[in-house]
Write a protein that holds these residues in place. Sequence first.
Motif, PDB file in Angstrom:
ATOM      1  N   THR A  41       0.799  -0.984  -0.061  1.00  0.00           N
ATOM      2  CA  THR A  41       0.017  -0.014   0.024  1.00  0.00           C
ATOM      3  C   THR A  41       0.764   1.269   0.001  1.00  0.00           C
ATOM      4  O   THR A  41       1.962   1.211   0.518  1.00  0.00           O
ATOM      5  N   ALA A 150      -2.118  -4.643   2.057  1.00  0.00           N
ATOM      6  CA  ALA A 150      -2.581  -4.275   0.770  1.00  0.00           C
ATOM      7  C   ALA A 150      -4.285  -4.129   1.018  1.00  0.00           C
ATOM      8  O   ALA A 150      -4.586  -5.198   1.733  1.00  0.00           O
ATOM      9  N   ASP A 151      -5.027  -3.227   0.407  1.00  0.00           N
ATOM     10  CA  ASP A 151      -6.387  -3.527   0.468  1.00  0.00           C
ATOM     11  C   ASP A 151      -6.925  -4.262  -0.625  1.00  0.00           C
ATOM     12  O   ASP A 151      -6.191  -4.408  -1.819  1.00  0.00           O
ATOM     13  N   SER A 154      -6.715  -3.517  -4.804  1.00  0.00           N
ATOM     14  CA  SER A 154      -5.695  -2.602  -4.966  1.00  0.00           C
ATOM     15  C   SER A 154      -4.551  -3.016  -6.129  1.00  0.00           C
ATOM     16  O   SER A 154      -4.653  -4.339  -6.660  1.00  0.00           O
TER      17      SER A 154
END
Length: 259
Positions: A41, A150-151, A154
């Motif tokens: 991210t 991480a989302d 993404s």
Amino acid sequence: MIDSIEHKIPELEDMKKYPKELYFLGNLSLLKRRKVSIVGTRRPSGYTKQYTQLLVQSLVKRGIILVSGAAMGVDAIVHSSSGWENTIAIVANGLDIRYPSVNRHLIESIENEGLVLSQFSKCTKATPWSFVVRNELVVALGEVLIVTEADENSGSMRSVEFALRMGKEVYVLPQRLGESNGTNRLLADGLAKPINDILQFANRFGVEPQNSHIEKDEFFYFCQTLPTLDEAVAKFSDRVYEAELEGLIFIENGLVRLV
């Protein structure tokens, strides 16, 4: 000076289509070293920052080159924690552009001491499509892919798709419920493995020498790959036997090993 790479890079054969052009600034010899890709991210938590840095530093001590995408957040942590001479940055634009501008000095440092690669010619600006292209190249260069946070939905999760298609192992940092939903889902679905012990994970790539007299130069990094005696002598000549006499390495079954 921006130039193109003429020779084939074996790792890139895993890509859906080998790049038509590949431009570089920096030290091409880094491509010959063992490499690990790390992404994540642009807004990492304090926990992710700390353990991404520790992970990177542990891998560097074992001779690994770290590959990432020169973006803000996790990418920037990976590059800066590696030491500029131990990292490869892949960018989504022409090499005459330093993007994002907040990372301009970081990218320039890698150009001077590490290696920056791009599939795009001069004056090409970054686009949503070029970031996807960049991500595939980041994944292809590394032996494994690590996603530290991480989302879901993404760019990092798109990188995971590339890794799985290439047959590469994917690793993640364990995260709390409700945080880093993308990596938590990978674990739940059995698509990634957790890094529960950083030193144990790093040791799969070699051990950090306990002997303070071992120089962490190209010879040390080369010996981490368990070369044959013939390969070591061809590359380093008498230094191999000098290191054996000094007790820094030993030769077993025709292989050179660090003590």
